[in-house]
Motif scaffolding. Structure first.
Motif, PDB file in Angstrom:
ATOM      1  N   LEU A 174       0.830  -1.200   0.000  1.00  0.00           N
ATOM      2  CA  LEU A 174       0.000   0.000   0.000  1.00  0.00           C
ATOM      3  C   LEU A 174       0.868   1.256   0.000  1.00  0.00           C
ATOM      4  N   LYS A 175       1.976   1.215   0.712  1.00  0.00           N
ATOM      5  CA  LYS A 175       2.829   2.401   0.856  1.00  0.00           C
ATOM      6  C   LYS A 175       3.897   2.532  -0.226  1.00  0.00           C
ATOM      7  N   ARG A 176       4.373   1.422  -0.800  1.00  0.00           N
ATOM      8  CA  ARG A 176       5.549   1.486  -1.676  1.00  0.00           C
ATOM      9  C   ARG A 176       5.255   1.259  -3.154  1.00  0.00           C
ATOM     10  N   THR A 177       4.004   1.001  -3.510  1.00  0.00           N
ATOM     11  CA  THR A 177       3.673   0.695  -4.902  1.00  0.00           C
ATOM     12  C   THR A 177       3.178   1.952  -5.619  1.00  0.00           C
ATOM     13  N   ASP A 178       3.608   2.142  -6.854  1.00  0.00           N
ATOM     14  CA  ASP A 178       3.124   3.247  -7.685  1.00  0.00           C
ATOM     15  C   ASP A 178       1.763   2.835  -8.232  1.00  0.00           C
ATOM     16  N   TRP A 179       0.721   3.081  -7.436  1.00  0.00           N
ATOM     17  CA  TRP A 179      -0.615   2.614  -7.804  1.00  0.00           C
ATOM     18  C   TRP A 179      -1.162   3.326  -9.036  1.00  0.00           C
ATOM     19  N   LYS A 180      -0.742   4.551  -9.274  1.00  0.00           N
ATOM     20  CA  LYS A 180      -1.202   5.259 -10.475  1.00  0.00           C
ATOM     21  C   LYS A 180      -0.743   4.512 -11.723  1.00  0.00           C
ATOM     22  N   PRO A 185      -6.118   3.620 -15.834  1.00  0.00           N
ATOM     23  CA  PRO A 185      -7.371   4.371 -15.801  1.00  0.00           C
ATOM     24  C   PRO A 185      -8.225   4.091 -14.556  1.00  0.00           C
ATOM     25  N   LEU A 186      -8.023   2.923 -13.928  1.00  0.00           N
ATOM     26  CA  LEU A 186      -8.807   2.594 -12.735  1.00  0.00           C
ATOM     27  C   LEU A 186      -8.371   3.394 -11.512  1.00  0.00           C
ATOM     28  N   TYR A 187      -7.225   4.056 -11.607  1.00  0.00           N
ATOM     29  CA  TYR A 187      -6.697   4.806 -10.464  1.00  0.00           C
ATOM     30  C   TYR A 187      -7.681   5.863  -9.979  1.00  0.00           C
TER      31      TYR A 187
END
Length: 197
Positions: A174-180, A185-187
């Motif tokens: 949750l803290k270290r992943t580039d979720w964007k 597009p789901l970001y």
């Protein structure tokens, strides 16, 4: 004679709500994944313990295309070698050390993914041949009664899971992943988490 509760109040997570919640999660996963294999951990076999093995959680999903194992481990092959996923009986504050210890006593050598300790860590097997990964948790620790009400010196849990793609093991923290980047597009639908997303 000891008292055994037979009625739970409406705010407690009971068997019916556990099965329904598990079903909803599995149906959501089936929109993303072709195959789902489940292994049993210490929280998953509560009903099996209470019924001396006559009833288990996997019996409640006969209509879903999943594979449910009563064993707390599984092996599978990848292009980068075999992987063993295990939910061990042991608990450790430094679970990568536990993974290395399990590796050392197992004849079949492989990469390891170890659950149960709720901490994300990475290391190598003692012989340097295989990756040792440990899982964080997908649970909100403040909504987990035994965690939220405890006062102890245990290390804090990590919010993370693991994804294997093309044989490579990717911790998704949750803290270290580039979720964007990961969600694309789901970001835009991701919940806002202060300081993280």
């Amino acid at each position: 004679m000891s008292f055994v509760a037979t009625i739970l109040n409406e705010t407690e997570l009971n068997m019916s709500s556990t099965v329904q919640l598990t079903r909803e999660v599995l149906l959501a996963f089936l929109e993303w994944y072709t195959n789902i294999w489940l292994i049993e951990g210490n929280h998953d076999n509560r009903i099996a313990r209470a019924t001396h093995g006559n009833v288990h959680l996997g019996m409640f999903f006969p209509d879903l295309p999943i594979r449910y194992s009563r064993y707390p481990f599984m092996y599978f092959d990848t292009s980068r070698g075999p992987v063993k996923v295990v939910h061990p009986q042991n608990f450790s504050g430094d679970p990568v050390v536990l993974a290395q210890q399990l590796y050392s006593v197992t004849p079949e050598k492989s990469h390891y993914i170890v659950a149960h300790c709720h901490r994300e860590q990475f290391g190598w097997s003692p012989d340097g041949r295989f990756e040792m990964h440990t899982l964080g948790t997908g649970r909100d620790q403040m909504r987990t009664k035994y965690k939220a009400t405890a006062v102890n010196k245990h290390k804090q849990w990590d919010a993370s899971f693991i994804m294997i793609r093309d044989g490579f093991i990717h911790p998704m923290s949750l803290k270290r992943t580039d979720w964007k980047r990961e969600l694309g597009p789901l970001y835009q639908y991701a919940p806002e988490i202060p300081g993280i997303i």
